[in-house]
Write a protein that holds these residues in place. Structure first.
Motif, short mmCIF file in Angstrom:
data_model
loop_
_atom_site.label_atom_id
_atom_site.label_comp_id
_atom_site.label_asym_id
_atom_site.label_seq_id
_atom_site.Cartn_x
_atom_site.Cartn_y
_atom_site.Cartn_z
N SER A 22 0.82 -1.22 0.00
CA SER A 22 0.00 0.00 0.00
C SER A 22 0.85 1.26 0.00
O SER A 22 0.46 2.28 -0.58
CB SER A 22 -0.94 0.00 1.20
OG SER A 22 -0.19 -0.06 2.40
N VAL A 58 -3.71 2.71 -8.59
CA VAL A 58 -4.12 3.86 -7.77
C VAL A 58 -5.07 3.35 -6.69
O VAL A 58 -5.49 2.19 -6.71
CB VAL A 58 -4.81 4.95 -8.62
CG1 VAL A 58 -3.89 5.42 -9.74
CG2 VAL A 58 -6.14 4.45 -9.18
N GLN A 59 -5.40 4.21 -5.76
CA GLN A 59 -6.41 3.84 -4.76
C GLN A 59 -7.37 5.00 -4.60
O GLN A 59 -6.98 6.16 -4.52
CB GLN A 59 -5.76 3.47 -3.43
CG GLN A 59 -5.01 4.58 -2.73
CD GLN A 59 -4.39 4.13 -1.42
OE1 GLN A 59 -3.97 2.98 -1.29
NE2 GLN A 59 -4.33 5.01 -0.45
N ASN A 60 -8.64 4.66 -4.57
CA ASN A 60 -9.67 5.67 -4.44
C ASN A 60 -10.98 4.97 -4.08
O ASN A 60 -11.33 3.97 -4.72
CB ASN A 60 -9.82 6.46 -5.75
CG ASN A 60 -10.48 7.81 -5.53
OD1 ASN A 60 -11.54 7.88 -4.91
ND2 ASN A 60 -9.84 8.87 -6.02
N ASN A 61 -11.68 5.45 -3.09
CA ASN A 61 -12.96 4.84 -2.73
C ASN A 61 -14.05 5.11 -3.75
O ASN A 61 -15.05 4.38 -3.80
CB ASN A 61 -13.43 5.33 -1.35
CG ASN A 61 -12.61 4.74 -0.22
OD1 ASN A 61 -11.63 5.33 0.22
ND2 ASN A 61 -12.97 3.55 0.23
N GLY A 64 -9.46 -4.50 -7.71
CA GLY A 64 -9.33 -5.47 -6.64
C GLY A 64 -9.12 -6.88 -7.14
O GLY A 64 -8.85 -7.13 -8.31
N ASN A 65 -9.27 -7.83 -6.22
CA ASN A 65 -9.03 -9.23 -6.55
C ASN A 65 -10.27 -9.84 -7.21
O ASN A 65 -11.29 -9.17 -7.44
CB ASN A 65 -8.64 -10.02 -5.29
CG ASN A 65 -9.72 -9.97 -4.23
OD1 ASN A 65 -10.79 -9.40 -4.46
ND2 ASN A 65 -9.46 -10.56 -3.08
N ASN A 74 -13.32 -9.43 -5.39
CA ASN A 74 -13.59 -8.02 -5.10
C ASN A 74 -13.90 -7.84 -3.61
O ASN A 74 -14.79 -7.09 -3.23
CB ASN A 74 -14.76 -7.52 -5.95
CG ASN A 74 -14.76 -6.00 -6.06
OD1 ASN A 74 -13.77 -5.35 -5.74
ND2 ASN A 74 -15.87 -5.44 -6.48
N ASP A 75 -13.15 -8.53 -2.79
CA ASP A 75 -13.38 -8.44 -1.34
C ASP A 75 -12.12 -8.02 -0.60
O ASP A 75 -11.98 -8.28 0.59
CB ASP A 75 -13.91 -9.76 -0.79
CG ASP A 75 -12.98 -10.92 -1.05
OD1 ASP A 75 -11.88 -10.70 -1.60
OD2 ASP A 75 -13.34 -12.06 -0.70
N ASN A 76 -11.19 -7.41 -1.33
CA ASN A 76 -9.98 -6.96 -0.65
C ASN A 76 -10.23 -5.63 0.05
O ASN A 76 -11.14 -4.88 -0.29
CB ASN A 76 -8.83 -6.83 -1.65
CG ASN A 76 -9.14 -5.90 -2.78
OD1 ASN A 76 -10.08 -6.18 -3.53
ND2 ASN A 76 -8.42 -4.81 -2.90
N ARG A 77 -9.39 -5.38 1.04
CA ARG A 77 -9.61 -4.28 1.96
C ARG A 77 -9.39 -2.90 1.34
O ARG A 77 -10.12 -1.96 1.63
CB ARG A 77 -8.66 -4.48 3.15
CG ARG A 77 -8.52 -3.29 4.07
CD ARG A 77 -7.59 -3.64 5.22
NE ARG A 77 -7.37 -2.54 6.13
CZ ARG A 77 -6.96 -2.68 7.38
NH1 ARG A 77 -6.73 -3.87 7.85
NH2 ARG A 77 -6.77 -1.64 8.15
N THR A 78 -8.36 -2.80 0.48
CA THR A 78 -7.97 -1.49 -0.04
C THR A 78 -8.64 -1.25 -1.40
O THR A 78 -8.65 -2.14 -2.24
CB THR A 78 -6.44 -1.43 -0.19
OG1 THR A 78 -5.84 -1.91 1.02
CG2 THR A 78 -5.98 -0.01 -0.45
N PRO A 79 -9.19 -0.07 -1.61
CA PRO A 79 -9.88 0.20 -2.87
C PRO A 79 -8.90 0.47 -4.01
O PRO A 79 -8.76 1.60 -4.49
CB PRO A 79 -10.74 1.42 -2.55
CG PRO A 79 -10.00 2.14 -1.48
CD PRO A 79 -9.32 1.08 -0.66
N TYR A 80 -8.21 -0.57 -4.41
CA TYR A 80 -7.25 -0.45 -5.51
C TYR A 80 -7.97 -0.43 -6.85
O TYR A 80 -8.99 -1.11 -7.04
CB TYR A 80 -6.27 -1.62 -5.52
CG TYR A 80 -5.28 -1.65 -4.38
CD1 TYR A 80 -4.51 -0.53 -4.07
CD2 TYR A 80 -5.08 -2.80 -3.64
CE1 TYR A 80 -3.59 -0.58 -3.05
CE2 TYR A 80 -4.16 -2.85 -2.61
CZ TYR A 80 -3.42 -1.73 -2.32
OH TYR A 80 -2.51 -1.78 -1.30
#
Lengths: 126, 213
Positions: B41, B81-84, B132-133, B136-142
């Protein structure tokens, strides 16, 4: 026939031992309603994002178990859940990404598992 | 970069060097040349430029001359990138993709690389966005851009010449047996060395190009 009332005789004692406080901001499940306090059991496990060429983005899966009957309206996707640090374990602010099971029967033992996604600082910045 | 490396690796390395200078990637904390290290991260936004694969096809007749290839080098790009906000996340991926395409290609002589490597053409490309994976249950909004471009350039592997042709022995005659006292002199043209009198034997370096009298 079942010998136990799973929610009350199995799960609820576990929640009395392992649950931690949470605050739910129900922006999706009860639009406009104020935030409220409750409890849940937090757990995490590793999960990676693997692309076809072998690139791996390391991440984890974070879930919060709640007792369905402790929520008049169970959380929904995109509700915000704040989990303060508790008993030496860090917390954070998360949004509900998914529900494992439906909000009525949950895991058929009175529990509903919320898959959480961390509310993070956007990178790159907007 | 080094001439000891293959052309494809030279292309990959210089592409990454150029991309690092693009303003949109100024805040990238880590650039990757290969997917060997996992992305954590703290590396977000992350940009990787990889040599995904290289295919070689024959350049000309495969059974004539030294090995000559058309190299089709697939260079992959991974931008994370990461973004909610899913819409903003996708927008960031698209901005990154378009920055690579425009800043890389819309430059004079973009196709010239160090060590005399020149790209002759871009044969194909692709891109896709991923979030995500698989579950689509990974913690970080990649959010992740996966793109690639396949470049064509040529590679020739001439043999080392250990038996250099440094002399040619030529015998010419229009009368057999040849008698230099009886017959007019002959001349042999050795390519690059001029005209030699050929009184039976002419020697020189090069290739016999023609015969004159």
């Amino acid at each position: 026939m079942a010998q136990f009332n799973i929610p009350d005789e199995v799960n609820r004692p576990n929640y009395d031992t392992w649950a931690r406080p949470i605050t739910v901001t129900p922006i999706a499940s009860q639009r406009g309603a104020p935030a409220y306090s409750s409890r849940g059991i937090l757990d995490t496990a590793e999960t990676d994002i693997v692309s076809p060429d072998g690139a791996i983005i390391s991440d984890s899966k974070l879930v919060l178990d709640i007792m369905i009957d402790e929520f008049p309206t169970p959380p929904k996707q995109r509700d915000i859940i704040n989990i303060p640090a508790h008993m030496g374990v860090a917390g954070g602010t998360f949004e509900v990404a998914d529900l494992i099971g439906d909000s009525t029967t949950g895991n058929a033992g009175g529990e509903l598992t919320l898959v959480l996604r961390e509310v993070i600082e956007p990178k790159p910045s907007p | 970069m080094s001439t000891a490396n293959s052309y494809a690796m030279n292309i990959r390395n210089e592409m990454l060097s150029r991309i690092k200078t693009f303003p949109i990637f100024a805040d990238v904390p880590r650039f990757g040349k290969s997917p060997m290290l996992t992305v954590q991260s703290e590396h977000i936004p992350y940009l990787g430029v990889y040599l995904v694969e290289e295919q070689l096809s024959t350049d000309g007749d495969a059974n004539a001359g030294e090995p000559r290839f058309k190299s089709h080098a697939k260079i992959g790009f991974q931008y994370v990138v990461q973004n909610n906000d899913p819409d903003l996340a996708e927008d960031k991926l698209d901005l990154g993709y378009w920055a690579i395409m425009t800043n890389f290609f819309e430059v004079q002589r973009w196709d010239y690389f160090a060590n005399a490597v020149q790209i002759e053409g871009v044969e194909r490309g692709s891109r896709s966005h991923h979030y995500g994976n698989a579950g689509n249950d990974n913690r970080t909004p990649y959010a992740e851009l996966r793109a690639d471009l396949t470049f064509m350039q040529r590679e020739v592997f001439p043999p080392p010449v250990v038996d250099m042709l440094d002399s040619v022995h030529v015998t010419v005659a229009d009368h057999v047996p040849y008698d230099p006292l009886e017959n007019a002199p002959l001349y042999v043209i050795i390519d690059g060395l001029g005209i030699f009198s050929a009184t039976g034997i002419a020697a020189g370096i090069g290739t016999a190009k023609g015969i004159g009298q």
